[in-house]
Design a protein around this motif. Structure first.
Motif, PDB file in Angstrom:
ATOM      1  N   GLU A 127       0.849  -1.331  -0.140  1.00 55.75           N
ATOM      2  CA  GLU A 127      -0.110   0.095  -0.099  1.00 55.75           C
ATOM      3  C   GLU A 127       0.843   1.393  -0.078  1.00 55.75           C
ATOM      4  O   GLU A 127       0.663   2.230  -0.729  1.00 55.75           O
ATOM      5  CB  GLU A 127      -0.977   0.273   1.084  1.00 55.75           C
ATOM      6  CG  GLU A 127      -2.097  -1.007   0.960  1.00 55.75           C
ATOM      7  CD  GLU A 127      -2.867  -1.008   2.267  1.00 55.75           C
ATOM      8  OE1 GLU A 127      -4.008  -1.640   2.320  1.00 55.75           O
ATOM      9  OE2 GLU A 127      -2.758  -0.484   3.395  1.00 55.75           O
ATOM     10  N   LYS A 128       1.704   1.372   0.909  1.00 51.44           N
ATOM     11  CA  LYS A 128       2.612   2.476   0.727  1.00 51.44           C
ATOM     12  C   LYS A 128       3.329   2.928  -0.537  1.00 51.44           C
ATOM     13  O   LYS A 128       3.292   4.073  -0.981  1.00 51.44           O
ATOM     14  CB  LYS A 128       3.681   2.493   1.834  1.00 51.44           C
ATOM     15  CG  LYS A 128       2.998   2.747   3.328  1.00 51.44           C
ATOM     16  CD  LYS A 128       2.600   3.920   3.686  1.00 51.44           C
ATOM     17  CE  LYS A 128       2.051   3.965   5.381  1.00 51.44           C
ATOM     18  NZ  LYS A 128       3.175   4.320   6.134  1.00 51.44           N
ATOM     19  N   PRO A 129       4.210   1.865  -1.191  1.00 53.71           N
ATOM     20  CA  PRO A 129       4.603   2.081  -2.316  1.00 53.71           C
ATOM     21  C   PRO A 129       3.674   2.739  -3.466  1.00 53.71           C
ATOM     22  O   PRO A 129       3.941   3.669  -4.181  1.00 53.71           O
ATOM     23  CB  PRO A 129       5.262   0.852  -2.721  1.00 53.71           C
ATOM     24  CG  PRO A 129       5.445   0.179  -1.622  1.00 53.71           C
ATOM     25  CD  PRO A 129       4.480   0.381  -0.487  1.00 53.71           C
ATOM     26  N   ALA A 130       2.396   2.058  -3.356  1.00 56.25           N
ATOM     27  CA  ALA A 130       1.590   2.529  -4.211  1.00 56.25           C
ATOM     28  C   ALA A 130       0.971   3.947  -4.081  1.00 56.25           C
ATOM     29  O   ALA A 130       0.752   4.821  -5.046  1.00 56.25           O
ATOM     30  CB  ALA A 130       0.218   1.547  -4.284  1.00 56.25           C
ATOM     31  N   ALA A 131       0.915   4.321  -2.785  1.00 51.15           N
ATOM     32  CA  ALA A 131       0.448   5.605  -2.481  1.00 51.15           C
ATOM     33  C   ALA A 131       1.335   6.416  -2.890  1.00 51.15           C
ATOM     34  O   ALA A 131       1.083   7.698  -3.417  1.00 51.15           O
ATOM     35  CB  ALA A 131       0.215   5.678  -1.055  1.00 51.15           C
ATOM     36  N   TYR A 132       2.732   6.225  -2.608  1.00 53.71           N
ATOM     37  CA  TYR A 132       3.680   7.263  -2.911  1.00 53.71           C
ATOM     38  C   TYR A 132       3.840   7.456  -4.329  1.00 53.71           C
ATOM     39  O   TYR A 132       4.151   8.477  -4.906  1.00 53.71           O
ATOM     40  CB  TYR A 132       4.969   6.959  -2.153  1.00 53.71           C
ATOM     41  CG  TYR A 132       5.035   6.784  -0.584  1.00 53.71           C
ATOM     42  CD1 TYR A 132       4.029   7.525   0.158  1.00 53.71           C
ATOM     43  CD2 TYR A 132       5.794   5.917   0.143  1.00 53.71           C
ATOM     44  CE1 TYR A 132       3.844   7.601   1.532  1.00 53.71           C
ATOM     45  CE2 TYR A 132       5.435   5.832   1.480  1.00 53.71           C
ATOM     46  CZ  TYR A 132       4.547   6.768   2.295  1.00 53.71           C
ATOM     47  OH  TYR A 132       4.498   6.529   3.554  1.00 53.71           O
ATOM     48  N   ALA A 133       3.782   6.452  -4.839  1.00 53.49           N
ATOM     49  CA  ALA A 133       3.953   6.324  -6.649  1.00 53.49           C
ATOM     50  C   ALA A 133       2.625   7.186  -7.201  1.00 53.49           C
ATOM     51  O   ALA A 133       2.879   8.054  -8.041  1.00 53.49           O
ATOM     52  CB  ALA A 133       3.874   4.981  -7.185  1.00 53.49           C
ATOM     53  N   ALA A 134       1.538   7.014  -6.614  1.00 51.74           N
ATOM     54  CA  ALA A 134       0.204   7.616  -7.258  1.00 51.74           C
ATOM     55  C   ALA A 134       0.497   9.148  -6.839  1.00 51.74           C
ATOM     56  O   ALA A 134      -0.227   9.987  -7.330  1.00 51.74           O
ATOM     57  CB  ALA A 134      -0.958   7.068  -6.511  1.00 51.74           C
ATOM     58  N   ALA A 135       1.043   9.605  -5.685  1.00 51.43           N
ATOM     59  CA  ALA A 135       1.343  10.791  -5.494  1.00 51.43           C
ATOM     60  C   ALA A 135       2.370  11.541  -6.033  1.00 51.43           C
ATOM     61  O   ALA A 135       2.888  12.992  -5.921  1.00 51.43           O
ATOM     62  CB  ALA A 135       1.481  11.055  -3.713  1.00 51.43           C
ATOM     63  N   GLY A 136       3.102  10.747  -6.851  1.00 54.88           N
ATOM     64  CA  GLY A 136       4.274  11.313  -7.735  1.00 54.88           C
ATOM     65  C   GLY A 136       5.474  11.576  -7.104  1.00 54.88           C
ATOM     66  O   GLY A 136       6.426  12.346  -7.620  1.00 54.88           O
ATOM     67  N   ILE A 137       5.820  10.870  -5.800  1.00 54.27           N
ATOM     68  CA  ILE A 137       6.984  11.141  -5.183  1.00 54.27           C
ATOM     69  C   ILE A 137       8.180  10.520  -5.923  1.00 54.27           C
ATOM     70  O   ILE A 137       7.989   9.229  -5.983  1.00 54.27           O
ATOM     71  CB  ILE A 137       6.828  10.547  -3.833  1.00 54.27           C
ATOM     72  CG1 ILE A 137       5.684  11.402  -3.059  1.00 54.27           C
ATOM     73  CG2 ILE A 137       8.303  10.655  -2.865  1.00 54.27           C
ATOM     74  CD1 ILE A 137       5.329  11.040  -1.553  1.00 54.27           C
ATOM     75  N   PRO A 138       9.186  11.055  -6.461  1.00 48.95           N
ATOM     76  CA  PRO A 138      10.240  10.544  -7.124  1.00 48.95           C
ATOM     77  C   PRO A 138      10.821   9.111  -6.738  1.00 48.95           C
ATOM     78  O   PRO A 138      10.899   8.463  -7.684  1.00 48.95           O
ATOM     79  CB  PRO A 138      11.093  11.492  -7.346  1.00 48.95           C
ATOM     80  CG  PRO A 138      10.311  12.827  -6.957  1.00 48.95           C
ATOM     81  CD  PRO A 138       9.445  12.561  -6.158  1.00 48.95           C
ATOM     82  N   VAL A 139      11.275   9.115  -5.500  1.00 49.67           N
ATOM     83  CA  VAL A 139      12.076   8.120  -4.795  1.00 49.67           C
ATOM     84  C   VAL A 139      11.257   7.516  -3.541  1.00 49.67           C
ATOM     85  O   VAL A 139      10.843   8.247  -2.846  1.00 49.67           O
ATOM     86  CB  VAL A 139      13.417   8.437  -4.652  1.00 49.67           C
ATOM     87  CG1 VAL A 139      14.021   7.269  -3.997  1.00 49.67           C
ATOM     88  CG2 VAL A 139      13.978   8.905  -5.924  1.00 49.67           C
ATOM     89  N   HIS A 140      11.110   6.282  -3.587  1.00 50.44           N
ATOM     90  CA  HIS A 140      10.715   5.894  -2.103  1.00 50.44           C
ATOM     91  C   HIS A 140      11.807   4.747  -1.723  1.00 50.44           C
ATOM     92  O   HIS A 140      11.938   3.907  -2.540  1.00 50.44           O
ATOM     93  CB  HIS A 140       9.316   5.109  -2.528  1.00 50.44           C
ATOM     94  CG  HIS A 140       8.734   3.992  -1.108  1.00 50.44           C
ATOM     95  ND1 HIS A 140       9.045   4.626   0.152  1.00 50.44           N
ATOM     96  CD2 HIS A 140       8.129   2.931  -1.235  1.00 50.44           C
ATOM     97  CE1 HIS A 140       8.315   3.687   0.935  1.00 50.44           C
ATOM     98  NE2 HIS A 140       8.176   2.840   0.086  1.00 50.44           N
ATOM     99  N   LEU A 141      12.161   4.823  -0.547  1.00 46.50           N
ATOM    100  CA  LEU A 141      13.026   3.799   0.087  1.00 46.50           C
ATOM    101  C   LEU A 141      12.483   3.028   1.285  1.00 46.50           C
ATOM    102  O   LEU A 141      11.662   3.682   2.145  1.00 46.50           O
ATOM    103  CB  LEU A 141      14.148   4.808   0.635  1.00 46.50           C
ATOM    104  CG  LEU A 141      15.362   4.016   1.331  1.00 46.50           C
ATOM    105  CD1 LEU A 141      16.060   2.987   0.433  1.00 46.50           C
ATOM    106  CD2 LEU A 141      16.297   4.676   2.158  1.00 46.50           C
ATOM    107  N   LEU A 142      12.558   1.815   1.022  1.00 50.30           N
ATOM    108  CA  LEU A 142      12.078   0.881   1.860  1.00 50.30           C
ATOM    109  C   LEU A 142      12.960   0.301   2.600  1.00 50.30           C
ATOM    110  O   LEU A 142      14.021  -0.327   2.040  1.00 50.30           O
ATOM    111  CB  LEU A 142      10.873  -0.122   1.417  1.00 50.30           C
ATOM    112  CG  LEU A 142      10.801  -1.262   2.330  1.00 50.30           C
ATOM    113  CD1 LEU A 142       9.724  -0.387   3.636  1.00 50.30           C
ATOM    114  CD2 LEU A 142       9.732  -2.183   1.556  1.00 50.30           C
ATOM    115  N   VAL A 143      13.179   0.162   3.917  1.00 48.34           N
ATOM    116  CA  VAL A 143      14.345  -0.503   4.759  1.00 48.34           C
ATOM    117  C   VAL A 143      13.607  -1.733   5.087  1.00 48.34           C
ATOM    118  O   VAL A 143      12.782  -1.570   6.008  1.00 48.34           O
ATOM    119  CB  VAL A 143      15.078   0.367   5.910  1.00 48.34           C
ATOM    120  CG1 VAL A 143      16.144  -0.432   6.564  1.00 48.34           C
ATOM    121  CG2 VAL A 143      15.789   1.626   5.340  1.00 48.34           C
TER     122      VAL A 143
END
Length: 195
Positions: A127-143
């Protein structure tokens, strides 16, 4: 006060914001994919990972700041959601004058660190990667502490709600966070912050 960890809802985002504004300091709520969710309280290792990432970003990009105080983001394209990433990378003073919930415009990277709970698979990996992609955030880092990996998501497709590119590296390897972040991380220290 008892708070449900998850509740599927048809509530309006304005109603959620009203509820979230009255929550006690010990509770953090998010509204993602039509659900009200309680965000787990971070453990000490979780906080050390964010501190380490703040240092790396400051050393390599002194013009940026990794906001780690639960900065609220409007993830509108994703069911009028509201998220509180573990970290939000933006220019220093970017959020000056903002209220509790900010538009994602100007956010260079959203950061999540997995928690040791049953919702991690759904919340942090889907859900979080999908939400951040849909919001247009260029980079998402998941540790991802469970998997012992760092996952870098790039090239968001807001129309489809996903990142076109995903790069995974095991803890111990070096990873470069691409434009517009431009930070290189030696992830070896992350081995110290897992169970």
């Amino acid at each position: 006060m008892t708070v449900m960890a998850e509740h599927t809802s048809h509530m309006l985002v304005e109603e959620f914001e009203q509820i979230a504004s009255t929550q006690p300091e010990t509770v953090t709520l998010e509204f993602i994919d039509g659900r009200i969710e309680e965000k787990p309280v971070p453990d000490g290792d979780h906080e050390e990972i964010i501190r380490w990432l703040q240092e790396r970003c400051m050393q390599q990009r002194p013009d940026l700041w990794l906001y780690a105080s639960g900065r609220g983001l409007k993830v509108e394209a994703y069911r009028n959601g509201r998220a509180r990433p573990d970290g939000v990378l933006a220019l220093k003073a970017h959020f000056a004058g903002h209220g509790e919930w900010s538009d994602p415009e100007g956010v260079l990277m959203a950061v999540e660190v997995t928690s040791y709970d049953g919702d991690t698979e759904r919340r942090d990996r889907k859900e979080k990667p999908a939400a951040y992609a849909a919001a247009g955030i260029p980079v998402h880092l998941l540790v991802d502490r469970d998997a012992g990996t760092v996952v870098v998501y790039t090239n968001p497709d807001p129309e489809r709600g996903y990142y076109a590119d995903t790069h995974r590296v095991p803890f111990g390897e070096e990873v470069t966070l691409p434009d517009p972040v431009n930070v290189t991380l030696d992830t070896g220290i992350l081995k110290n912050y897992v169970r």
